[in-house]
Motif scaffolding. Structure first.
Motif, PDB file in Angstrom:
ATOM      1  N   GLN A 167       6.387 117.880  48.664  1.00 58.03           N
ATOM      2  CA  GLN A 167       6.380 118.670  47.443  1.00 58.03           C
ATOM      3  C   GLN A 167       5.623 119.939  47.364  1.00 58.03           C
ATOM      4  N   GLU A 168       5.957 120.941  46.486  1.00 56.53           N
ATOM      5  CA  GLU A 168       5.345 122.382  46.694  1.00 56.53           C
ATOM      6  C   GLU A 168       3.776 122.371  46.942  1.00 56.53           C
ATOM      7  N   SER A 169       3.076 121.239  46.271  1.00 54.86           N
ATOM      8  CA  SER A 169       1.457 121.259  46.325  1.00 54.86           C
ATOM      9  C   SER A 169       1.016 120.810  47.525  1.00 54.86           C
ATOM     10  N   ILE A 170       1.929 120.281  48.667  1.00 51.15           N
ATOM     11  CA  ILE A 170       1.613 120.053  49.916  1.00 51.15           C
ATOM     12  C   ILE A 170       2.002 120.949  50.962  1.00 51.15           C
ATOM     13  N   SER A 171       1.003 121.443  51.738  1.00 50.99           N
ATOM     14  CA  SER A 171       1.551 122.136  52.961  1.00 50.99           C
ATOM     15  C   SER A 171       2.189 121.453  53.858  1.00 50.99           C
ATOM     16  N   LYS A 172       3.050 121.949  54.598  1.00 50.35           N
ATOM     17  CA  LYS A 172       3.766 121.419  55.642  1.00 50.35           C
ATOM     18  C   LYS A 172       2.897 120.966  56.982  1.00 50.35           C
ATOM     19  N   LYS A 173       2.010 122.141  57.083  1.00 49.05           N
ATOM     20  CA  LYS A 173       1.352 122.452  58.161  1.00 49.05           C
ATOM     21  C   LYS A 173       0.145 121.229  58.053  1.00 49.05           C
ATOM     22  N   TYR A 174      -0.225 121.188  56.919  1.00 44.09           N
ATOM     23  CA  TYR A 174      -1.151 120.020  56.521  1.00 44.09           C
ATOM     24  C   TYR A 174      -1.166 118.693  56.627  1.00 44.09           C
ATOM     25  N   LEU A 175       0.181 118.533  56.276  1.00 43.48           N
ATOM     26  CA  LEU A 175       0.836 116.946  56.292  1.00 43.48           C
ATOM     27  C   LEU A 175       1.219 116.753  57.666  1.00 43.48           C
ATOM     28  N   LEU A 176       1.603 117.860  58.333  1.00 40.12           N
ATOM     29  CA  LEU A 176       1.573 117.457  59.932  1.00 40.12           C
ATOM     30  C   LEU A 176       0.399 117.097  60.484  1.00 40.12           C
ATOM     31  N   TYR A 177      -0.552 117.953  60.243  1.00 40.15           N
ATOM     32  CA  TYR A 177      -2.011 117.384  60.732  1.00 40.15           C
ATOM     33  C   TYR A 177      -2.239 116.056  60.632  1.00 40.15           C
ATOM     34  N   LEU A 178      -2.028 115.727  59.294  1.00 38.66           N
ATOM     35  CA  LEU A 178      -2.294 114.175  58.725  1.00 38.66           C
ATOM     36  C   LEU A 178      -1.516 113.201  59.379  1.00 38.66           C
ATOM     37  N   LEU A 179      -0.310 113.609  59.581  1.00 43.47           N
ATOM     38  CA  LEU A 179       0.631 112.401  60.309  1.00 43.47           C
ATOM     39  C   LEU A 179       0.153 112.352  61.858  1.00 43.47           C
ATOM     40  N   ASN A 180      -0.372 113.492  62.823  1.00 38.84           N
ATOM     41  CA  ASN A 180      -0.473 113.600  63.788  1.00 38.84           C
ATOM     42  C   ASN A 180      -1.891 113.058  64.016  1.00 38.84           C
ATOM     43  N   GLU A 181      -2.758 113.493  63.333  1.00 38.64           N
ATOM     44  CA  GLU A 181      -4.246 113.181  63.737  1.00 38.64           C
ATOM     45  C   GLU A 181      -5.027 112.344  62.690  1.00 38.64           C
ATOM     46  N   SER A 182      -4.930 112.321  61.574  1.00 32.73           N
ATOM     47  CA  SER A 182      -5.561 111.503  60.408  1.00 32.73           C
ATOM     48  C   SER A 182      -5.789 109.928  61.066  1.00 32.73           C
ATOM     49  N   ARG A 183      -6.800 109.507  61.183  1.00 37.20           N
ATOM     50  CA  ARG A 183      -6.993 108.125  61.801  1.00 37.20           C
ATOM     51  C   ARG A 183      -6.474 107.087  60.588  1.00 37.20           C
ATOM     52  N   LYS A 184      -6.885 107.681  59.324  1.00 36.98           N
ATOM     53  CA  LYS A 184      -6.400 106.717  58.255  1.00 36.98           C
ATOM     54  C   LYS A 184      -4.777 106.723  58.034  1.00 36.98           C
ATOM     55  N   VAL A 185      -4.141 107.645  58.214  1.00 36.44           N
ATOM     56  CA  VAL A 185      -2.808 107.668  58.424  1.00 36.44           C
ATOM     57  C   VAL A 185      -2.117 106.966  59.245  1.00 36.44           C
ATOM     58  N   LYS A 186      -2.749 107.270  60.517  1.00 33.34           N
ATOM     59  CA  LYS A 186      -2.152 106.523  61.882  1.00 33.34           C
ATOM     60  C   LYS A 186      -2.344 105.174  61.843  1.00 33.34           C
ATOM     61  N   LYS A 187      -3.466 104.921  61.222  1.00 33.83           N
ATOM     62  CA  LYS A 187      -3.758 103.454  61.054  1.00 33.83           C
ATOM     63  C   LYS A 187      -2.624 102.585  60.158  1.00 33.83           C
ATOM     64  N   GLN A 188      -2.274 103.063  59.253  1.00 38.26           N
ATOM     65  CA  GLN A 188      -1.480 102.688  58.074  1.00 38.26           C
ATOM     66  C   GLN A 188      -0.241 102.476  58.800  1.00 38.26           C
ATOM     67  N   ILE A 189       0.205 103.581  59.561  1.00 35.78           N
ATOM     68  CA  ILE A 189       1.554 103.479  60.317  1.00 35.78           C
ATOM     69  C   ILE A 189       1.380 102.297  61.572  1.00 35.78           C
ATOM     70  N   GLU A 190       0.419 102.331  62.211  1.00 36.28           N
ATOM     71  CA  GLU A 190       0.475 101.123  63.347  1.00 36.28           C
ATOM     72  C   GLU A 190       0.412 100.072  62.920  1.00 36.28           C
ATOM     73  N   LEU A 191      -0.234  99.695  61.717  1.00 33.53           N
ATOM     74  CA  LEU A 191      -0.223  98.271  61.099  1.00 33.53           C
ATOM     75  C   LEU A 191       1.182  97.680  60.707  1.00 33.53           C
ATOM     76  N   ASN A 192       1.988  98.453  60.514  1.00 28.22           N
ATOM     77  CA  ASN A 192       3.316  98.246  60.084  1.00 28.22           C
ATOM     78  C   ASN A 192       4.633  98.640  61.111  1.00 28.22           C
ATOM     79  N   LEU A 193       4.131  99.047  62.078  1.00 28.56           N
ATOM     80  CA  LEU A 193       5.399  99.343  63.424  1.00 28.56           C
ATOM     81  C   LEU A 193       6.144  98.050  63.558  1.00 28.56           C
ATOM     82  N   GLN A 194       7.367  98.440  63.907  1.00 27.93           N
ATOM     83  CA  GLN A 194       8.308  97.167  64.106  1.00 27.93           C
ATOM     84  C   GLN A 194       8.716  97.414  65.480  1.00 27.93           C
ATOM     85  N   GLY A 195       9.198  96.055  66.163  1.00 31.51           N
ATOM     86  CA  GLY A 195       9.779  95.894  67.518  1.00 31.51           C
ATOM     87  C   GLY A 195       8.704  95.192  68.291  1.00 31.51           C
TER      88      GLY A 195
END
Length: 189
Positions: free
Chosen positions: A97-125
């Motif tokens: 959304q316009e209220s979220i910076s792509k650069k900051y969202l990129l940082y969260l996806l690549n570096e935030s432990r909280k975000v990465k942990k959520q993703i890792e807990l639900n990986l498939q395969g």
């Protein structure tokens, strides 16, 4: 993330039909190598481009798009060098959304432990662990600073990656130079 973003998966590669028509456009496939080049601002490096000529309606990336690899769990902003590259089902384009910076969202996806942990807990395969769109949709983003701070933090993150990349490149060149000097000395013996 479903409240804050729109996610678009790429084309299933096996469903894209090659064309022999000379009038059919030729597309470059976006790959993990392209993503890493975009992330670290190494777009001048040599990458083997896979091409396809097709009349199919395909999804293309544009400069500045936030793209995320479902295989590596890594994101990048598409550079102008990879503008209009075709992206496959191994990638997702994320439009915040316009209220979220792509650069900051990129940082969260690549570096935030909280975000990465959520993703890792639900990986498939079992052998190849893969992120799915449904996993990304369920990620809860941490409280967001104002947009200006997001832009600043995201820019600092990207500048740091660029600096690290330049330092690695310089070290590699210094190593090659030293090896050439050593070879010259050994050859004189």
């Amino acid at each position: 993330m479903k409240k804050h973003t729109t996610l678009q998966a790429g084309n299933p590669q096996t469903r894209i039909k090659k064309s022999l028509e000379k009038s059919a456009p030729i597309y470059h496939f976006y790959s993990q190598e392209h993503l890493e080049a975009d992330l670290y601002s190494n777009t001048d490096q040599k990458i083997n481009n896979k091409l396809i000529r097709t009349l199919d309606n395909v999804l293309l990336l544009s400069e500045g798009d936030l793209v995320y690899s479902m295989i590596s769990g890594q994101g990048a902003l598409v550079s102008k060098e990879h503008d209009h590259y075709l992206f496959t089902q191994n990638f997702v384009k994320i439009e915040p959304q316009e209220s979220i910076s792509k650069k900051y969202l990129l940082y969260l996806l690549n570096e935030s432990r909280k975000v990465k942990k959520q993703i890792e807990l639900n990986l498939q395969g079992s052998l190849v662990r893969k992120v799915t769109i449904s996993v990304l949709k369920e990620v809860v983003l941490p409280p967001l600073p104002n947009f200006e701070k997001q832009e600043l933090l995201g820019s600092l993150y990207l500048n740091q990656l660029r600096l690290e990349s330049l330092k690695k490149r310089k070290l590699g060149q210094e190593h090659l130079l030293m090896m050439e000097k050593l070879k010259g000395i050994i050859d004189e013996i």
